[in-house]
Design an enzyme around this catalytic site. Structure first.
Site, PDB file in Angstrom:
ATOM      1  CB  SER A 193      -0.960  -0.038   1.190  1.00 12.81           C
ATOM      2  OG  SER A 193      -1.974   0.929   1.080  1.00 12.81           O
ATOM      3  CG  ASP A 285      -7.053  -2.497  -3.106  1.00 16.02           C
ATOM      4  OD1 ASP A 285      -7.506  -1.422  -2.666  1.00 16.02           O
ATOM      5  OD2 ASP A 285      -5.859  -2.821  -3.017  1.00 16.02           O
ATOM      6  CG  HIS A 315      -5.946  -2.197   0.560  1.00 14.39           C
ATOM      7  ND1 HIS A 315      -5.170  -1.758  -0.475  1.00 14.39           N
ATOM      8  CD2 HIS A 315      -5.389  -1.694   1.694  1.00 14.39           C
ATOM      9  CE1 HIS A 315      -4.192  -1.009  -0.005  1.00 14.39           C
ATOM     10  NE2 HIS A 315      -4.293  -0.962   1.305  1.00 14.39           N
TER      11      HIS A 315
END
Length: 355
Positions: A193, A285, A315
């Site tokens: 991320s 996501d 995610h």
């Protein structure tokens, strides 16, 4: 009244979570409800069960204040990260003034590769503890030493503080490879991320020594465009549209910075100098499409890249090592790519120069 997630110890909730995943399939289906299909993808039953249990418990990754957000992420990770992985020695160190944690698998000989890893959390939350078990897993399963970087967080330290820390830690690692018992020619960068963002940005702007591989889990790479996946999956799948705005408002509040390649690395004109890269995205996501656009641009510019979409996951799956099996399998697949990439880098360096 406090939510269940706040009134019950994390260890008890984690045990209950593992118990739920151990229920017979018909009972799990009663809890999760009807299958969820979006954009031609079906949410994996284990992913759907986890989201449903999170909803029932009241556990949420909050966006009220940075302090509460950090606490909520910490609690969430404690529920799903699993028992501490053994077989690795861990110690704290300072990398050019940046806090870090060093992982050495037991009996790993000197001269191993190194993975410098940057944790996710929207540049606002996450820390060495939140990603400790993931780093242990990467070290043990990949057979590499891992340096996890505790970069400064926003809003106390907005952009580009995290970028500076990430770059300084990588430079320090290349300069201190001998004392870390690692091969300076085989240093990879990785992250999930926001950490994937920092890994890619660090690789792009590395001055002297360059990383030989990039390991990216659902990276954030473009703060300027709302892609289709953000509209499709911006609600109900852990990372929400609201959270993404909240993180960016804290990390880079000035929109003038959003086109800076140190934030939106996808906008960099020349990515051809980046090393071979593995990009893992999740089907459910909001960041899916920008991560895949990054992989496509790398391929167009001649960078060897493997793009792997896990269509049924959401995610944050890299931290979910303690429940179900599909999440761990996805991380194990990335581990295989890392091992292969580092082995190929080693083979290329052993080829004599005939020029």
């Amino acid at each position: 009244m406090p939510k269940l997630a706040e009134s019950v110890p994390s260890g008890v909730l984690a045990g209950a979570l593992r118990l739920a995943f151990g229920l017979p399939a018909p009972l799990r289906r009663l809890i999760t409800g009807r299958p969820i299909t979006v954009d031609g993808q079906r949410l994996h039953p284990e992913a759907q069960l986890l989201l449903r249990l999170q909803q029932l418990s009241g556990e949420d990754w909050r966006t009220t204040t940075p302090a509460e957000n950090r606490l909520a992420l910490s609690r969430s990770n404690q529920l799903v990260c699993g028992p501490i992985i053994d077989g690795v020695a861990v110690r704290a160190l300072s990398a050019a003034g940046v806090g870090a944690r060093f992982y050495e698998p037991t009996n790993l000989p000197p001269g191993s590769p190194l993975l410098v890893f940057y944790h996710g959390g929207g540049w606002v939350s996450g820390d060495l503890d939140s990603h400790d078990n993931l780093c242990r897993f990467l070290a043990v399963e990949s057979g590499v030493r891992v340096l996890a970087v505790d970069y400064r967080l926003a809003p106390e330290h907005p952009f580009p503080a995290a970028v500076d820390d990430a770059r300084n830690a990588f430079t320090w690692a290349t300069e201190h490879a001998e004392e870390l018992n690692v091969d300076p020619r085989r240093i990879a960068l990785g992250g999930d991320s926001a950490g994937g963002n920092l890994a890619a940005v660090t690789a792009l702007h590395a001055d002297r020594a360059k990383p030989v591989f990039l390991l990216l889990f659902y990276p954030a790479v473009d703060a300027t465009v709302r892609r289709r996946s953000r509209e499709l999956f911006g609600q109900g799948f852990f990372l929400t549209d609201e959270k993404m705005d909240w993180f960016m408002d804290h990390y880079a509040p000035s929109r003038d910075t959003h086109t800076d390649p140190r934030l939106s690395v996808l906008l960099a004109e020349d990515l051809s100098g980046l090393p071979p890269t593995y990009v893992a995205t999740a089907g459910f996501d909001p960041l899916r499409d920008e991560g895949e656009a990054f992989a496509e641009k790398l391929a167009e510019q001649g960078v060897p890249v493997v793009l792997r979409r896990h269509p049924g996951l959401f995610h944050g799956f890299a931290n979910i090592l303690g429940v179900g099996g599909v999440f761990r399998e996805a991380v194990a697949e990335a581990v295989g790519s890392l091992r292969t990439g580092l082995a190929l880098a080693n083979a290329q360096q052993d080829v004599p120069d005939t020029a």
